[in-house]
Design a protein around this motif. Sequence first.
Motif, short mmCIF file in Angstrom:
data_model
loop_
_atom_site.label_atom_id
_atom_site.label_comp_id
_atom_site.label_asym_id
_atom_site.label_seq_id
_atom_site.Cartn_x
_atom_site.Cartn_y
_atom_site.Cartn_z
N THR A 2 0.76 -1.32 -0.01
CA THR A 2 -0.01 0.05 -0.08
C THR A 2 0.86 1.30 -0.08
O THR A 2 2.21 1.09 0.29
CB THR A 2 -1.12 0.00 1.17
N LEU A 3 0.06 2.49 -0.29
CA LEU A 3 1.12 3.59 -0.31
C LEU A 3 0.88 4.31 0.99
O LEU A 3 -0.26 4.49 1.75
CB LEU A 3 0.24 4.74 -1.35
N ASP A 4 1.99 4.89 1.42
CA ASP A 4 2.16 5.49 2.64
C ASP A 4 1.22 6.59 2.90
O ASP A 4 0.92 6.67 4.16
CB ASP A 4 3.64 6.06 2.84
N GLU A 5 0.98 7.36 1.62
CA GLU A 5 0.15 8.45 1.97
C GLU A 5 -1.49 8.11 2.45
O GLU A 5 -2.17 8.92 2.93
CB GLU A 5 -0.04 9.41 1.00
N ASN A 6 -1.69 6.87 2.19
CA ASN A 6 -3.11 6.42 2.39
C ASN A 6 -3.31 6.04 3.86
O ASN A 6 -4.51 6.09 4.42
CB ASN A 6 -3.63 5.10 1.69
N TRP A 7 -2.38 5.81 4.38
CA TRP A 7 -2.32 5.25 6.10
C TRP A 7 -2.93 6.55 7.09
O TRP A 7 -2.22 7.47 6.63
CB TRP A 7 -0.95 4.65 6.35
N HIS A 8 -3.77 6.17 7.68
CA HIS A 8 -4.49 7.05 8.69
C HIS A 8 -5.17 8.26 7.83
O HIS A 8 -4.97 9.44 8.58
CB HIS A 8 -3.34 7.73 9.77
N SER A 9 -5.43 8.09 6.66
CA SER A 9 -6.14 9.28 5.99
C SER A 9 -7.81 9.21 6.10
O SER A 9 -8.24 9.94 5.82
CB SER A 9 -5.75 8.87 4.56
N ASP A 10 -8.22 8.19 6.92
CA ASP A 10 -9.54 8.05 7.17
C ASP A 10 -10.52 8.03 5.77
O ASP A 10 -11.52 8.25 5.70
CB ASP A 10 -10.14 9.27 7.94
N THR A 11 -9.80 7.26 4.62
CA THR A 11 -10.66 7.07 3.67
C THR A 11 -10.63 5.82 3.23
O THR A 11 -10.41 4.85 4.05
CB THR A 11 -9.66 7.77 2.36
N GLU A 12 -11.38 5.41 2.17
CA GLU A 12 -11.65 3.90 1.81
C GLU A 12 -10.53 3.25 1.55
O GLU A 12 -10.23 2.11 1.80
CB GLU A 12 -12.55 3.90 0.63
N LEU A 13 -9.26 4.00 1.38
CA LEU A 13 -8.08 3.25 0.90
C LEU A 13 -6.95 3.28 2.36
O LEU A 13 -5.85 2.97 1.89
CB LEU A 13 -7.36 4.25 -0.13
N ASP A 14 -7.81 3.66 3.25
CA ASP A 14 -6.72 3.63 4.54
C ASP A 14 -6.51 2.35 4.90
O ASP A 14 -7.61 1.62 5.69
CB ASP A 14 -7.42 4.29 5.47
N PRO A 15 -5.42 1.64 4.67
CA PRO A 15 -5.22 0.37 5.28
C PRO A 15 -5.28 0.20 6.83
O PRO A 15 -5.57 -1.02 7.28
CB PRO A 15 -3.57 0.02 4.76
N TRP A 16 -5.10 1.27 7.66
CA TRP A 16 -5.13 1.07 9.06
C TRP A 16 -6.54 0.92 9.44
O TRP A 16 -6.97 -0.04 10.70
CB TRP A 16 -4.75 2.36 9.94
N SER A 17 -7.34 1.14 8.59
CA SER A 17 -9.01 0.88 9.10
C SER A 17 -9.41 -0.39 8.44
O SER A 17 -10.47 -0.90 8.96
CB SER A 17 -10.04 1.81 8.30
N TRP A 18 -8.64 -1.04 7.63
CA TRP A 18 -8.94 -2.69 7.35
C TRP A 18 -8.90 -3.49 8.36
O TRP A 18 -9.33 -4.58 8.56
CB TRP A 18 -8.02 -2.83 6.18
N ARG A 19 -8.00 -3.23 9.38
CA ARG A 19 -7.82 -4.20 10.39
C ARG A 19 -9.08 -4.35 11.38
O ARG A 19 -9.38 -5.24 12.09
CB ARG A 19 -6.44 -3.70 11.58
N ALA A 20 -10.15 -3.44 11.33
CA ALA A 20 -11.32 -3.61 11.91
C ALA A 20 -12.25 -3.92 10.79
O ALA A 20 -13.38 -4.83 11.09
CB ALA A 20 -11.68 -2.10 12.44
N ARG A 21 -12.00 -3.50 9.80
CA ARG A 21 -13.23 -3.85 8.69
C ARG A 21 -13.04 -5.25 8.09
O ARG A 21 -14.33 -5.91 8.08
CB ARG A 21 -12.85 -2.95 7.38
N PHE A 22 -11.97 -5.91 7.81
CA PHE A 22 -11.86 -7.44 7.54
C PHE A 22 -12.52 -8.40 8.60
O PHE A 22 -13.20 -9.18 8.18
CB PHE A 22 -10.47 -7.76 6.89
N PRO A 23 -12.15 -8.02 9.90
CA PRO A 23 -12.72 -9.19 10.91
C PRO A 23 -14.14 -8.80 11.13
O PRO A 23 -15.29 -9.87 11.03
CB PRO A 23 -11.99 -8.63 11.98
N GLY A 24 -14.56 -7.53 10.82
CA GLY A 24 -15.93 -7.34 10.87
C GLY A 24 -17.02 -7.65 9.69
O GLY A 24 -18.07 -7.79 9.79
N GLU A 25 -16.31 -8.04 8.69
CA GLU A 25 -16.87 -8.50 7.38
C GLU A 25 -16.78 -10.20 7.34
O GLU A 25 -17.19 -10.82 6.30
CB GLU A 25 -16.60 -8.04 6.29
N GLY A 26 -15.91 -10.68 8.36
CA GLY A 26 -15.61 -12.12 8.07
C GLY A 26 -14.78 -12.50 7.12
O GLY A 26 -14.75 -13.79 6.62
N VAL A 27 -13.95 -11.59 6.78
CA VAL A 27 -13.06 -11.88 5.60
C VAL A 27 -11.70 -12.48 6.23
O VAL A 27 -11.08 -13.61 5.69
CB VAL A 27 -12.86 -10.34 4.86
#
Length: 214
Positions: A27-52
Amino acid sequence: MKEVIGKLGILPLASLLPEHPSVTGLTLDENWHSDTELDPWSWRARFPGEGVAAYGKFIRKKAVLVSSEWFPAYTAAAGSQLSLEERYDSGLCSREALTLLQIIRDNQGIETRELRTLADMKAKEKKTAFDNAVTELQGTLDIVISGVKERHNAAGEKNGWNSTSFETVSHWMADYKIPAFKGTREEAVTWLRSRMEQEWHPGAVKWLGKVLSW
């Protein structure tokens, strides 16, 4: 990223396994902690929450995503076959870990602050023991990080950093109708190795086998 996790089965958040991808590396550094759909930091909650994928500090106290397809075999291969109570009686786990697991069992999805309060570990001098116990429970595949909850003030406004929440492995799997692995630990290791060898660099397969004593 979901496709990558599905293909590789195990994907660390940061570089961990030799010759193996990580979320930060893909992933791109600028997307981290950006609070956007592309923010990898948010995926750590999203993926478990979707059962992925299950998420937690599963390998060497480092954060890892394990796909829902691989997780039953990984739990059978890397987790303990003894209950935490049995491990505690044998001197194989800390009292803090036992206390926290008993609370999490009764309060699935509990967030960090409430967990520290119920465990009587809110004091600053108890934070290290709390953090170590939570990490211990993830490493033994007793709990997963199930999501992140926003902190709010008395007026209901977002206030401060988000708080991590936890639930037991069995509860998370049941929530997403993920069946337990049917077989022995050795059969689970064999299943994982066969999948790893199809997609992973040999060095990564060897490293993980050594770390987990397979």
